[in-house]
Design an enzyme around this catalytic site. Structure first.
Site, PDB file in Angstrom:
ATOM      1  N   LYS A   1      31.086 -18.683 -33.824  1.00  0.00           N
ATOM      2  CA  LYS A   1      31.640 -18.994 -35.242  1.00  0.00           C
ATOM      3  C   LYS A   1      33.051 -19.424 -35.079  1.00  0.00           C
ATOM      4  CE  LYS A   1      28.341 -17.920 -37.951  1.00  0.00           C
ATOM      5  NZ  LYS A   1      27.427 -18.831 -38.952  1.00  0.00           N
TER       6      LYS A   1
ATOM      7  N   LYS B   1      15.696 -22.610 -41.476  1.00  0.00           N
ATOM      8  CA  LYS B   1      15.532 -21.278 -41.687  1.00  0.00           C
ATOM      9  C   LYS B   1      14.640 -21.156 -42.802  1.00  0.00           C
ATOM     10  CE  LYS B   1      20.608 -20.387 -40.777  1.00  0.00           C
ATOM     11  NZ  LYS B   1      21.883 -19.748 -41.294  1.00  0.00           N
TER      12      LYS B   1
END
Length: 325
Positions: A107, A214
């Site tokens: 991240k 997703k």
């Protein structure tokens, strides 16, 4: 297959599981679990999502609990480690929770941090996984185009596999992809797929080299498979910090794809401080099994959310179910 509200509420349990490290701005992960004819399933849109967006997550949960599986092409999915926006010194301990993973997603562009923090974190991951490891970064839309170009050029020496959602819009993704075309760094789209009115717009615009898909945000395994098939781009299947029940949904999506060239972001149970099953889908030798998850009654009790949070989630479930039609 549709499920009426009484079917869903009959077995619904709301859980609250602490995270090992703060991730995505939260310290606990809440979810609703319920059981359909096909097995346990999960409804866990993040709390800030409105009812309209959350309805896709409920549609996915019902799809997984009430529908037959599509044909599966594999019984094991290779997965990536996920490194939150931690201090570089904490990277080795984070990676130790992902045994055998050859790929790490880092991240970056965290609010309140600067590019130097990202460079230090990515450098620490590269040192830990070695030159043969695969390294990808995720900015979660938090750069503008100029910031993205500057950051990608600063991070490119660490041999990036791809940069996920560096900017917010499809037009910005197309521009940054053009600006860094001389570098060997692919651009991946995530939010431009799962949060878009048209999840195929980014593919049609030629604004990404691959898509992150997703199951929950796209309405379920079957809906996500249709989108992946129509996009015509390589696919990475990822999760949304789910329990093992939700991870199982993502694993079935990954297993149903005819081609799967990239390691998937389906190892995030390693970031949770507990789970709802005694046989969690934690990474083992760099992969997870494709299987249904049976929840454990004692663990459900242990992680049961407070009465106030349970009421909040069940009310949200009722509202979103009313939107399904």
């Amino acid at each position: 297959m549709q499920a009426n509200l009484d079917d869903v509420l009959a077995t619904a349990r709301v859980v609250s599981i602490p995270l090992r490290v703060r991730f995505r701005g939260i310290d606990t992960r809440e979810a609703v679990l319920f059981r359909g004819p096909a097995g346990w399933t999960e409804f866990s849109p993040f709390v800030e999502y409105d009812d309209q967006e959350s309805a896709a997550w409920l549609r996915a949960a019902i799809d997984f609990g009430w529908s037959d599986f599509p044909p599966l092409h594999r019984d094991r999915i290779l997965v990536n480690a996920t490194v939150p926006a931690v201090d570089a010194a904490d990277v080795p301990s984070i990676l130790s929770r992902f045994p055998g993973c050859r790929t790490a997603k880092v991240k970056v562009a965290e609010r309140g941090q600067v590019l130097a923090d990202d460079v230090a974190r990515v450098a620490a991951v590269r040192r830990a996984i070695g030159p043969e490891g695969r390294l990808r970064v995720d900015a979660n839309t938090n750069w503008n185009v100029d910031e993205a170009e500057h950051a990608i050029r600063a991070l490119e020496p660490f041999d990036l596999e791809y940069v996920e959602q560096p900017c917010a819009t499809v037009a910005e993704l197309a521009e940054i992809r053009e600006r860094v075309s001389s570098l060997d760094v692919a651009i991946a789209a995530d939010e431009s797929v799962r949060k878009a009115e048209d999840p195929l717009a980014v593919a049609r615009a030629g604004a990404a080299d691959l898509l992150v898909v997703k199951a929950q945000p796209l309405g379920g395994v079957h809906a996500a498979l249709r989108i992946a098939g129509e996009a015509g781009l390589p696919i990475v299947v990822s999760s949304a910090l789910d329990t093992s029940v939700g991870i199982s949904m993502g694993a079935h999506l990954a297993a149903a794809l005819p081609e799967l060239d990239y390691d998937c972001g389906l190892a995030t149970t390693a970031l949770l401080g507990g789970d709802v099953t005694t046989a969690p889908l934690d990474p083992v030798d760099g992969g997870i099994a494709v299987r249904r998850v049976e929840v454990d009654v004692d663990l459900l009790e242990h992680f049961t959310a407070s009465p106030e949070r349970t009421a909040w989630w069940l009310d949200r479930l009722r509202r979103t179910h009313a939107l399904l039609g």
